[in-house]
Design a protein around this motif. Sequence first.
Motif, PDB file in Angstrom:
ATOM      1  N   GLU A   1      48.549  50.411   2.247  1.00  0.00           N
ATOM      2  CA  GLU A   1      49.664  51.350   2.176  1.00  0.00           C
ATOM      3  C   GLU A   1      49.796  52.136   3.484  1.00  0.00           C
ATOM      4  O   GLU A   1      48.857  52.773   3.943  1.00  0.00           O
ATOM      5  N   SER A   2      50.966  52.018   4.093  1.00  0.00           N
ATOM      6  CA  SER A   2      51.165  52.727   5.358  1.00  0.00           C
ATOM      7  C   SER A   2      51.930  54.009   5.051  1.00  0.00           C
ATOM      8  O   SER A   2      52.824  54.027   4.226  1.00  0.00           O
ATOM      9  N   ARG A   3      51.566  55.088   5.699  1.00  0.00           N
ATOM     10  CA  ARG A   3      52.139  56.380   5.297  1.00  0.00           C
ATOM     11  C   ARG A   3      52.687  57.078   6.516  1.00  0.00           C
ATOM     12  O   ARG A   3      52.110  58.054   6.990  1.00  0.00           O
ATOM     13  N   PRO A   4      53.813  56.562   7.029  1.00  0.00           N
ATOM     14  CA  PRO A   4      54.283  57.055   8.314  1.00  0.00           C
ATOM     15  C   PRO A   4      54.634  58.536   8.347  1.00  0.00           C
ATOM     16  O   PRO A   4      54.594  59.142   9.390  1.00  0.00           O
ATOM     17  N   GLU A   5      54.964  59.128   7.238  1.00  0.00           N
ATOM     18  CA  GLU A   5      55.335  60.548   7.304  1.00  0.00           C
ATOM     19  C   GLU A   5      54.159  61.470   7.021  1.00  0.00           C
ATOM     20  O   GLU A   5      54.267  62.673   7.044  1.00  0.00           O
ATOM     21  N   TYR A   6      53.011  60.897   6.727  1.00  0.00           N
ATOM     22  CA  TYR A   6      51.792  61.676   6.579  1.00  0.00           C
ATOM     23  C   TYR A   6      51.894  62.774   5.526  1.00  0.00           C
ATOM     24  O   TYR A   6      51.540  63.905   5.752  1.00  0.00           O
TER      25      TYR A   6
ATOM     26  N   TYR B   1      50.173  63.409   2.515  1.00  0.00           N
ATOM     27  CA  TYR B   1      49.043  62.791   1.851  1.00  0.00           C
ATOM     28  C   TYR B   1      48.497  63.534   0.653  1.00  0.00           C
ATOM     29  O   TYR B   1      47.358  63.365   0.268  1.00  0.00           O
ATOM     30  N   GLY B   2      49.306  64.380   0.115  1.00  0.00           N
ATOM     31  CA  GLY B   2      48.852  65.019  -1.108  1.00  0.00           C
ATOM     32  C   GLY B   2      47.935  66.195  -0.819  1.00  0.00           C
ATOM     33  O   GLY B   2      47.605  66.501   0.303  1.00  0.00           O
ATOM     34  N   ASN B   3      47.491  66.782  -1.899  1.00  0.00           N
ATOM     35  CA  ASN B   3      46.833  68.083  -1.775  1.00  0.00           C
ATOM     36  C   ASN B   3      45.480  68.061  -1.094  1.00  0.00           C
ATOM     37  O   ASN B   3      45.110  68.999  -0.426  1.00  0.00           O
ATOM     38  N   HIS B   4      44.712  66.976  -1.297  1.00  0.00           N
ATOM     39  CA  HIS B   4      43.331  67.078  -0.843  1.00  0.00           C
ATOM     40  C   HIS B   4      43.233  67.242   0.668  1.00  0.00           C
ATOM     41  O   HIS B   4      42.244  67.752   1.159  1.00  0.00           O
ATOM     42  N   LEU B   5      44.252  66.815   1.406  1.00  0.00           N
ATOM     43  CA  LEU B   5      44.174  66.990   2.855  1.00  0.00           C
ATOM     44  C   LEU B   5      44.886  68.248   3.336  1.00  0.00           C
ATOM     45  O   LEU B   5      44.788  68.610   4.495  1.00  0.00           O
ATOM     46  N   ASP B   6      45.611  68.902   2.434  1.00  0.00           N
ATOM     47  CA  ASP B   6      46.429  70.028   2.891  1.00  0.00           C
ATOM     48  C   ASP B   6      45.616  71.132   3.548  1.00  0.00           C
ATOM     49  O   ASP B   6      45.995  71.653   4.578  1.00  0.00           O
TER      50      ASP B   6
ATOM     51  N   ASN C   1      38.994  64.239   8.751  1.00  0.00           N
ATOM     52  CA  ASN C   1      40.402  64.485   8.397  1.00  0.00           C
ATOM     53  C   ASN C   1      41.321  63.413   8.965  1.00  0.00           C
ATOM     54  O   ASN C   1      42.379  63.709   9.509  1.00  0.00           O
ATOM     55  N   LYS C   2      40.901  62.167   8.840  1.00  0.00           N
ATOM     56  CA  LYS C   2      41.777  61.062   9.236  1.00  0.00           C
ATOM     57  C   LYS C   2      42.333  60.443   7.965  1.00  0.00           C
ATOM     58  O   LYS C   2      41.650  60.384   6.945  1.00  0.00           O
ATOM     59  N   TYR C   3      43.541  59.946   8.038  1.00  0.00           N
ATOM     60  CA  TYR C   3      44.246  59.603   6.801  1.00  0.00           C
ATOM     61  C   TYR C   3      44.052  58.180   6.313  1.00  0.00           C
ATOM     62  O   TYR C   3      44.334  57.867   5.174  1.00  0.00           O
TER      63      TYR C   3
END
Length: 354
Positions: A3-8, A10-15, A188-190
């Motif tokens: 899954e590629s996530r170009p707009e980054y 990524y949900g709460n856990h990375l916020d 903190n890399k996605y």
Amino acid sequence: MAESRPEYDYGNHLDALNRATGRLRSRHEGGDPTQPTRTWLDEDLTPDGLRSSLTIILDTGGCRWARAGGCTMCGYVSESENAEGVSHEALLAQIETALEREAEQADGPADVVKLYSSGSILDDREVGPETRAAIAETFADRERIVIETLPDFVTADRLEPFLEAGLATDVAVGIETANDRVRRDAVNKYFDFEAVEEAAAVAREAGAGVKGYLLLKPPFLTESEAIEDAVESIERVAAFAHTISLNPTTVMEDTLIEELYYDGGYRPPWLWSVAEVLNRTADVDAIVVSDPVGAGSDRGPHNCGECDETVERAIGDFNRRQDPAVFGEVSCACERTWETVLEREQSYNMPLER
Ligand code: SF4
Ligand SMILES: [Zn+2]
């Protein structure tokens, strides 16, 4: 691809981490877009042997992920001065400048050109297809080109101009660790390791090679955990990368690591740890090198101050010869301290009693 996530998004856990890393960034807008961030000449061990190299750090506006918050150790975003992006003409002017500097300083053109942007050369938003084609043409007389990119952007199409120019082409990916939890929660890399493996497969199928960059000692890991993480990562990355660069952490400005460092929550790795990892992985089926930035300084990987230069030199020898015997020739009283640290250091934030 995974899954590629170009707009980054990524949900709460990375916020929380993104808020913290983003807050710490200081941008210095408005640099001259016709000048590369940095260029230098060096020698590199490649699958074809030791070769002269020209490294160019292009200012492309920088990494998209860094703008969303970015990695806990990465201060490179501060170096990308043109957040709005850089035009085709300006990027080619940066290449021209690099070539002029090379002509002034070297006897002839370097065999290998390494192209970085502290982002992704294969991201069309940083470097467009037209610019990539012109760059490939410019360096068609060289032996090899190394292109920095996040795994999301690796496609056969984007590699084609370099391969068609007859260049041995390597994608250079900052994997940091093979451990998804460490990459996500400490760096903190996605992306996950599977995405790297898939990008590597795409590159290899297209006829390109892979150079993997690993981080020695992300935050929140003890010295011994960091060593184990790096050893295991090298073993796993060697399955698809012909070269692995082990990067011991340096405390860069405006990063989360810098905050921890000032609060007594982070020490850069010992140079003994670099030697230990290189020694333990000397027989993997890949070239493993390490070029510690800021070695011997308080913010960089360091030992006691007395032996830093000697150990750094041994690491340099290892890079060229891949012979772990070089580490048998260096010793210092501070090895005892380092061993004690490995034995006794407790994880960051461990409860005082259980
Ligand atoms: S380490 Fe790479 S992906 Fe992370 S913020 Fe820096 S340039 Fe971007
Ligand atoms: Zn020492």
